[in-house]
Write an enzyme that holds these catalytic residues in place. Structure first.
Site, short mmCIF file in Angstrom:
data_model
loop_
_atom_site.label_atom_id
_atom_site.label_comp_id
_atom_site.label_asym_id
_atom_site.label_seq_id
_atom_site.Cartn_x
_atom_site.Cartn_y
_atom_site.Cartn_z
N ASP A 109 0.81 -1.23 0.00
CA ASP A 109 0.00 0.00 0.00
C ASP A 109 0.84 1.28 0.00
O ASP A 109 0.29 2.37 -0.11
CB ASP A 109 -1.03 0.01 1.15
CG ASP A 109 -0.42 0.24 2.52
OD1 ASP A 109 0.79 -0.01 2.69
OD2 ASP A 109 -1.16 0.65 3.44
N CYS A 118 -2.04 3.90 5.92
CA CYS A 118 -1.77 2.95 7.00
C CYS A 118 -2.60 3.23 8.25
O CYS A 118 -2.82 2.33 9.06
CB CYS A 118 -0.30 3.01 7.39
SG CYS A 118 0.81 2.66 6.04
#
Lengths: 391, 391
Positions: B236, B382
């Protein structure tokens, strides 16, 4: 030289690198250790060593130490058209003449007044390898006997007296002197647990003063960002005496880069003290390259079992301690690293800034490219060692 | 949900993050672990979390999970004027909702056709902490029980069914889906020895397909340069589906930066395959910031005994895995990291490039600054987790 004699007692001091040289010593990388240290068996590194040697040989003779046999043949071949580069056969582990080479000292002979040169030969152990290996860590070279002997052998070869300092772990790149009794070094390296922890700061200062004929040690905090892994922060990548009273310091303006903290601390330490002559020290800031890193491809070129064999791991992605301070002051010249790519602008700016600092007495020249040497955490200064002029 | 039921068997799949959300989950950093993870007891981090939450709350409701007691009070206080941010009291170790949060899946109900949402709850162990601690290594948090429970508790709180995957070590940041049966992940993370080494690549693929209702896994090589230490290369930070068929990839043009090798390998992997629908994947390159590092001052702000207590060491000089890919796709928006300083130009360029990629349907907004979050190796993506819309 008697057992009790030291450079200090006999009136020697370590000259500044900027004082006249008889020659420049270098070491050819080829040999049994090469494939565990350099990628592709050190061939790309040798090409850059050759370029550095040729550039220096415009200013002064170069004595290229090389392993007897194939490496020496290859070195002779590389320099067959270079009259000012000669090959000297001496067994070597690696080509870091700055670190295993002698730290030469000089004095005026008390009777004749003539300048005499001698060698201070440290107990070179490949950057704290003796203690690092004992604690299970890697060393730059896991067996450094040949390199430790090389500093003695080249001193014998040129016929200068040798002061031995057995048991004192030091590399030539971890010190710089101004020739007038002042030395600069980093706490990170000289007080590192792997070097001479039993002596402590005052004991280490005492040995340096005795064996280099010094009056004052100026302590800086740390070496360049990225220089922890192998040298533990050699000063010769961070700061150098341009002349007595003037220090060039590797610099960044990026306050979010730890290099800024390192350079700022060094700046303050230098500005806040005087040299051995009691004079204020002037500092000139030399821009450092933008951050550079070891690529995966570059890491993969080193023999895969180098870690297993106890050589320092070549870690992809690691920051490389790039600096233009890591240059060689030759007779009438200064030979400066270059990195190309995104460092092209700073390559140019650093040469200009150094030329301004040195003035007309010294021609500042960049090498073609020294990234390959940087991959082993060093540069032009690390692979050279001055042999000061006598007479 | 029966013991034998899995999302795949029941017709669920993991939607793309770009599909409509009910809310965004986040976790407030304050709590007993905070001082070992963040500098100055996480106060500067909390300020950046609050800014991210406020920015997202322009687009959709934010549910801020917070430790009961003082942290929850502080969070309520921080958002007292933000109607679209609510505080949910749930015990936490740290604020990484992406990683311990559930990975939500959705389906059209076979009877009613209505969209239903469920949670896939991984066995979160703080980035391989179970095996890392057993081998004597640090974990992000040495005891991750509260974080592992938090994903279950928030799913229960919002009343969605939970598919448990006991013994399967995964963090939400290590996967991205296109909502049409395709998942991207890195080999570096999912095949890391600390995660699920007994399953191997095909076993891991099988579990992902079963528990996220997927048809195809596309393997990329590594995550961002500097992202090894904690996440072991979460995808990510490197690549994200803008929409089905279009992936945004973090990019540098500096061929001497290992990031170039990482990004190039991902580019080739994505270009050389098709998605689960058999369509070619288009890749848009998003510039990454210039290399950023943890400073000494920043490292010193974390409680000095954090290493001794088993928390990941905060090493000064370490490269930080900065990336604009690590953004959150909100309803009609995208909330993007910013780093300031020498990254100011790329901060602006990345928002422009992402706006172009998303088109008019989504407003791309940079946060004020998210360097503090970056110090713990993450960013906006995150610390957020989407709760997909049902109905």
């Amino acid at each position: 030289i008697g057992r009790e004699d030291t450079p200090l007692k006999l009136g020697y001091t370590m000259p500044g690198e900027f004082e006249p040289h008889e020659a420049c010593w270098m070491g050819w990388p080829g040999g049994p250790d090469a494939k565990y240290l350099w990628r592709e068996g050190a061939k790309p590194a040798e090409a850059q060593y050759a370029d550095v040697a040729r550039t220096i040989s415009q200013f002064e003779p170069v004595q290229m130490l090389a392993n007897p046999g194939t490496p020496a043949e290859e070195a002779r071949n590389a320099f067959k058209f270079d009259k000012n580069v000669s090959v000297v056969e001496i067994p070597l582990n690696d080509g870091w003449a700055r670190d295993w080479g002698p730290s030469c000292v000089a004095r005026a002979n008390p009777q004749t007044g003539k300048r005499e040169v001698a060698a201070t030969h440290w107990d070179f152990d490949s950057y704290g390898g003796f203690r690092k290996r004992a604690e299970g860590f890697a060393a730059q070279v896991p067996d450094w006997k040949k390199d430790n002997a090389a500093g003695r052998l080249i001193s014998e070869h040129v016929g200068i007296p040798i002061f031995e300092v057995p048991g004192f772990r030091l590399e030539g790149g971890s010190i710089h002197t101004d020739g007038q009794g002042t030395l600069i070094a980093t706490e990170q390296c000289l007080l590192h647990w792997s070097r001479n922890p039993d002596l402590g700061r005052s004991g280490i200062e005492a040995v340096l003063k005795e064996y280099l004929g010094l009056k004052k040690v100026i302590w800086l905090w740390k070496g360049m960002a990225g220089d922890d892994a192998i040298t533990n922060g050699h000063v010769d990548n961070l700061a150098i005496f341009i002349r007595p009273g003037l220090v060039a310091l590797s610099w960044t303006n990026d306050e979010n880069d730890p290099q800024f903290e390192i350079s700022s601390a060094a700046y303050e330490a230098l500005q806040g003290t005087t040299d051995a002559q009691g004079k204020k020290i002037e500092v000139v800031k030399i821009p450092c390259p933008p951050p550079l890193f070891r690529t995966y491809k570059e890491a993969e070129g080193v023999a895969f079992d180098h870690v297993q064999k106890g050589y320092n791991p070549r870690v992809p992605g690691e920051r490389l301690p790039a600096s233009y301070i890591n240059h060689f002051q030759a007779n009438g010249g200064a030979v400066v690293p270059a990195f190309g790519g995104k460092a092209t602008d700073t390559d140019r700016a650093a040469v200009q800034a150094l030329q301004k600092a040195y003035g007309r007495e010294r021609k500042v020249v960049g090498v073609k490219n020294s990234r390959e040497v940087l991959l082993n955490a060093g540069n032009v200064h690390c692979i050279t060692q001055q042999f000061p002029k006598a007479g």
